[in-house]
Design a protein around this motif. Structure first.
Motif, short mmCIF file in Angstrom:
data_model
loop_
_atom_site.label_atom_id
_atom_site.label_comp_id
_atom_site.label_asym_id
_atom_site.label_seq_id
_atom_site.Cartn_x
_atom_site.Cartn_y
_atom_site.Cartn_z
N CYS A 18 -64.85 15.19 32.67
CA CYS A 18 -63.44 15.55 32.44
C CYS A 18 -63.22 15.98 30.99
CB CYS A 18 -62.52 14.39 32.78
SG CYS A 18 -62.33 14.15 34.54
N HIS A 51 -59.11 7.98 30.11
CA HIS A 51 -60.07 8.53 31.06
C HIS A 51 -61.00 9.52 30.35
CE1 HIS A 51 -61.39 9.72 35.17
NE2 HIS A 51 -61.72 10.84 34.50
N CYS A 106 -65.08 9.60 30.40
CA CYS A 106 -65.63 10.50 31.43
C CYS A 106 -66.05 11.81 30.78
CB CYS A 106 -64.59 10.75 32.51
SG CYS A 106 -65.16 11.88 33.77
ZN ZN Z 1 -63.27 12.10 35.03
#
Ligand code: ZN
Length: 183
Positions: free
Chosen positions: A40, A33, A37
């Protein structure tokens, strides 16, 4: 088991991820992830820096030869350290509160401690708040599923469900607290 994590879940897991406390598949899911992303991964970098500052500070204090900080390691500072968590949790009397504030103002080491604890607490709190209906339930459900995987029964008595969810939330809070106090 393939994990699909959303942003809130990833942010909540970041502390555990940085400290290598996640199981392998979950850790891989977080890493994947983060690779995809930006939002994040920025939070990840920020949290990592804070945690690194924490351990750097810890070792700096531990190292006797660090003269810069040694001069601030007074009896007053030790008292500050001993009362810090009670201060943060609003458990001190008014006069003790003022004493702690005065130490924080006059002692740079104490001030830095206080600032970092607040920054860390804020970050932790915001991620927990955003995910309290999301990840905690999800985590509790997954744990419950695992607990009852081996029993053939299809339905779980609501009482056990509640106990399970409560236990999971307690575990989460305790882990958070340990992280917060362990600096
Ligand atoms: Zn994220």
């Amino acid at each position: 088991m393939q994990h699909q994590l959303n942003c809130n879940q990833v942010v909540t897991l970041l502390t555990f991820y940085i400290e290598n406390k996640l199981d392998k598949s979950l850790s891989i899911a977080v890493r994947e992830h983060l690779n995809n992303c930006r939002e994040c991964s920025e939070k990840y970098e920020k949290l990592k820096r804070i945690l690194e500052n924490f351990s750097a500070m810890k070792s700096k204090i531990a190292e006797e030869e660090c003269d810069n900080f040694k001069e601030f390691e007074t009896e007053q500072y030790k008292r500050f350290k001993a009362n810090l968590s009670a201060y943060i949790d609003n458990e001190l009397s008014d006069s003790d509160n003022i004493k702690i504030k005065k130490i924080a103002i006059s002692n740079p080491l104490a001030r830095k401690d206080l600032e970092e604890v607040y920054a860390f607490k804020q970050l932790l709190q915001s991620s927990f708040n955003r995910t309290k209906n999301d990840l905690k339930d999800d985590y509790a459900r997954r744990t419950l599923e695992k607990m009852f995987e081996n029993t053939k029964e299809e339905k779980v008595h609501p009482f056990y469900k509640l106990v399970g969810i409560f236990a999971c939330i307690m575990v989460f809070m305790i882990i958070g607290l340990i992280n917060l106090l362990n600096f």
